[in-house]
Design an enzyme around this catalytic site. Structure first.
Site, short mmCIF file in Angstrom:
data_model
loop_
_atom_site.label_atom_id
_atom_site.label_comp_id
_atom_site.label_asym_id
_atom_site.label_seq_id
_atom_site.Cartn_x
_atom_site.Cartn_y
_atom_site.Cartn_z
CD GLU A 1 -28.21 33.55 3.82
OE1 GLU A 1 -28.94 34.11 2.96
OE2 GLU A 1 -27.20 32.91 3.53
CD1 TRP B 1 -28.41 23.65 -4.59
CD2 TRP B 1 -26.95 25.07 -5.52
NE1 TRP B 1 -29.13 24.63 -5.23
CE2 TRP B 1 -28.25 25.52 -5.81
CE3 TRP B 1 -25.87 25.80 -6.00
CZ2 TRP B 1 -28.51 26.67 -6.55
CZ3 TRP B 1 -26.11 26.96 -6.73
CH2 TRP B 1 -27.42 27.37 -7.00
CE LYS C 1 -32.74 18.69 2.11
NZ LYS C 1 -31.84 18.49 0.95
CB CYS D 1 -26.86 34.50 -0.37
SG CYS D 1 -25.62 34.28 0.91
P1 NAD Z 1 -34.92 25.89 -4.56
O1 NAD Z 1 -35.73 27.02 -4.05
O2 NAD Z 1 -35.64 24.69 -5.08
O3 NAD Z 1 -33.93 25.34 -3.44
C1 NAD Z 1 -33.11 26.16 -2.65
C2 NAD Z 1 -32.52 25.25 -1.56
O4 NAD Z 1 -33.57 24.80 -0.73
C3 NAD Z 1 -31.86 23.97 -2.09
O5 NAD Z 1 -30.73 23.71 -1.29
C4 NAD Z 1 -32.91 22.88 -1.91
O6 NAD Z 1 -32.33 21.61 -1.67
C5 NAD Z 1 -33.66 23.37 -0.70
N1 NAD Z 1 -35.08 23.04 -0.72
C6 NAD Z 1 -35.93 23.13 -1.74
N2 NAD Z 1 -37.18 22.76 -1.38
C7 NAD Z 1 -37.10 22.42 -0.07
C8 NAD Z 1 -38.03 21.97 0.90
N3 NAD Z 1 -39.32 21.80 0.61
N4 NAD Z 1 -37.58 21.71 2.15
C9 NAD Z 1 -36.29 21.89 2.47
N5 NAD Z 1 -35.35 22.32 1.62
C10 NAD Z 1 -35.75 22.60 0.37
O7 NAD Z 1 -34.02 26.46 -5.65
P2 NAD Z 1 -32.67 26.06 -6.34
O8 NAD Z 1 -32.93 25.86 -7.78
O9 NAD Z 1 -31.91 24.99 -5.64
O10 NAD Z 1 -31.94 27.44 -6.15
C11 NAD Z 1 -32.55 28.56 -6.75
C12 NAD Z 1 -32.64 29.72 -5.87
O11 NAD Z 1 -32.43 29.47 -4.51
C13 NAD Z 1 -31.57 30.69 -6.24
O12 NAD Z 1 -32.00 31.49 -7.30
C14 NAD Z 1 -31.39 31.49 -4.99
O13 NAD Z 1 -32.30 32.56 -4.98
C15 NAD Z 1 -31.77 30.56 -3.89
N6 NAD Z 1 -30.60 30.05 -3.16
C16 NAD Z 1 -30.14 30.83 -2.17
C17 NAD Z 1 -29.04 30.42 -1.47
C18 NAD Z 1 -28.47 31.25 -0.37
O14 NAD Z 1 -27.29 31.13 -0.07
N7 NAD Z 1 -29.29 32.06 0.28
C19 NAD Z 1 -28.42 29.22 -1.80
C20 NAD Z 1 -28.94 28.43 -2.83
C21 NAD Z 1 -30.05 28.85 -3.50
#
Ligand code: NAD
Length: 475
Positions: free
Chosen positions: A250, A151, A175, A284
């Protein structure tokens, strides 16, 4: 533009909604108000998407490259023509200032434009063989691809994956995140408007765990590309091991920024502070661990704190806003915990350090002298928090920069050529920016090392991740 509420899934060339599907509340993070209900894909929807992708793949793979390229160009054109409206949707769903949001749409368009041209020059190679014999190496589309995008840059990160995969000739099931559906549906509309054949691109919002298990659990999917957190990346890697799908991961970082004592401090700070608070630090490659030569450290933190206090925080739809809210309720909660942990372990909070406003706001924050055992020094904050610590010499700077398991981006500011060259060689990161933050673009391989994942997006390397290599020998 007002926020559109007809949120749908895009499966097998048709828009689907209602019909008893569960829904997810979409929230404007600037107000914490629910602005729409998003229908979530069922297992039957996913099965339909898988079957449609399987059916559509050979036709798209075999479509002449000129035609594939022209279709991608049309997607880019549509995105650029509608950038203002799509940007406004993004801001209302995610919070970033609308100028940044519109810029993101243009960034997404640049991905489609660039891969539309790159695929035309995707030459293989001819091996040296005796007269009358030929051996050639060529690249072919890997098959059906599943992408999972987050997001923080929902439009750009989706485009990065989808443009390369479609250029390569793959069928794609995407997705996107449930937080930001309308702006990603706008990308699907641009792809539909460009005339992509039925089933070649599909978009399914849903419960992340269910969707990823279902799609990766199918041997129709031959490639998985994920951007998100390290734990989820590791989880998806385990799922992909069952069907041996290729993976690009990533997974974020905790970018160090080394500032040497030969820089123009004011000019450098003027560059660093806006970068830190871009997209409220939910980037990131966000510069986070500011490691500064001890000779200029005190002046650095003072200058950083003064500039941080002046960052205008507010609703992203307001033109004067420089930093919007965080994207969801989880972020201010996480940041609050990190800051309180640092405070309790003796770190100095020199700016911010608290929430603000009605939505998911957290004030731009500078923490100085946090000890290495604080959580903030070890976990990616993914929010508007900078930490500063001094270093004594180049070896100390490198040791501090490389001490974490992450290795996505690293930055350094120096005018000394020798120092710059050593940093380029020794910083453990997929991208190193020296006196520059320009490390991402359509032509640029972008990806990490260590826990930050593997595989590149962007550039020639990004195309290769959606291809298999085949050698053909003729005697
Ligand atoms: P999260 O770990 O729950 O989710 C991260 C992303 O993964 C979200 O887009 C979510 O929809 C997706 N996701 C979660 N569980 C999944 C699954 N089982 N299968 C497929 N997709 C799944 O955490 P969050 O609260 O959304 O974000 C927190 C952390 O995620 C941040 O602190 C950051 O470290 C990391 N993040 C990294 C990036 C990046 O650009 N690398 C982007 C967003 C979040």
């Amino acid at each position: 533009m007002t926020y559109q509420t007809d949120l749908k899934l895009f499966i097998d060339g048709a828009w689907r909604a209602g019909e008893g599907r569960d829904c997810h509340a979409v929230i404007n993070p600037a107000t914490a108000a629910t602005i729409a209900e998003l229908p979530l894909a069922t297992e039957a929807d996913l099965d339909e998407a898988l079957a449609a992708a399987k059916k559509a793949f050979p036709g798209w793979r075999d479509t002449p490259v000129d035609k594939r390229s022209a279709t991608l160009r049309k997607v880019a054109k549509h995105l650029k023509e509608n950038a203002k409206d799509i940007g406004a949707l993004l801001t209302q769903e995610q919070g970033k200032p609308v100028k940044e949001a519109i810029g993101e749409v243009y960034g997404a368009a640049s991905m489609f434009d660039w891969y539309a041209e790159e695929i035309k020059r995707d030459y293989g190679r001819t091996l040296v063989r005796p007269v009358g014999q030929r051996s050639i190496v060529q690249h072919q589309a890997v098959g059906v691809v599943a992408t999972f995008t987050p997001w923080n840059f929902p439009i750009y990160l989706l485009a990065k994956k989808v443009a390369a995969a479609l250029a390569a000739g793959c069928a794609v099931i995407s997705k996107p995140p449930e937080e930001t559906p309308a702006c990603t549906l706008a990308v699907a509309k641009a792809i539909e408007a460009a005339g992509i054949p039925q089933g070649v691109f599909q978009l399914v919002h849903g419960v992340p765990d269910m969707v990823s298990r279902h799609l990766i659990g199918s041997d129709i999917v031959r490639k998985v590309s994920f951007t998100g957190s390290v734990p989820v990346g590791k989880h998806l890697m385990k799922l992909a091991s069952e069907n041996l799908q290729r993976l690009t991961l990533e997974l974020g970082g905790h970018a160090p920024v080394l500032v040497f004592d030969d820089v123009d401090l004011d000019k450098t700070l003027d560059m660093l502070v806006p970068q830190k608070f871009r997209n409220a630090g939910q980037v990131c490659v966000s510069p986070t661990r500011f490691t500064v030569h001890e000779k200029i450290y005190d002046d650095f933190v003072q200058g950083f704190a003064e500039r941080t206090a002046k960052v205008q925080m507010g609703d992203g739809m307001d033109d004067t806003t420089q930093m919007g809210p965080l994207a969801n309720e989880r972020r201010p909660e996480a940041i609050e915990k990190l800051v309180e942990d640092a405070r309790s372990k003796g770190a100095k909070i020199l700016a911010g350090g608290e929430r603000g406003g009605n939505g998911y706001f957290y004030k731009p924050t500078l923490i100085a002298d946090a000890s290495l055992d604080t959580d903030i020094m070890n976990h990616e904050p993914f929010g508007p928090v900078a930490v500063a610590r001094p270093f004594s010499d180049l070896d100390d700077a490198l040791e501090q920069a490389n001490r974490l398991p992450f290795g996505l981006a690293a930055f350094a500011f120096t005018n000394d050529l020798k120092t710059a060259n050593i940093l380029g060689d020794r910083l453990e990161a997929g991208m190193v920016g020296i006196n520059s933050f320009a490390i991402s673009g359509a032509d640029t391989p972008f990806g990490g090392v260590k826990d930050s994942g593997f595989g590149s997006e962007g550039g020639k390397e990004g195309l290769r991740t959606y291809q298999v290599t085949k050698a053909i020998h003729m005697g």
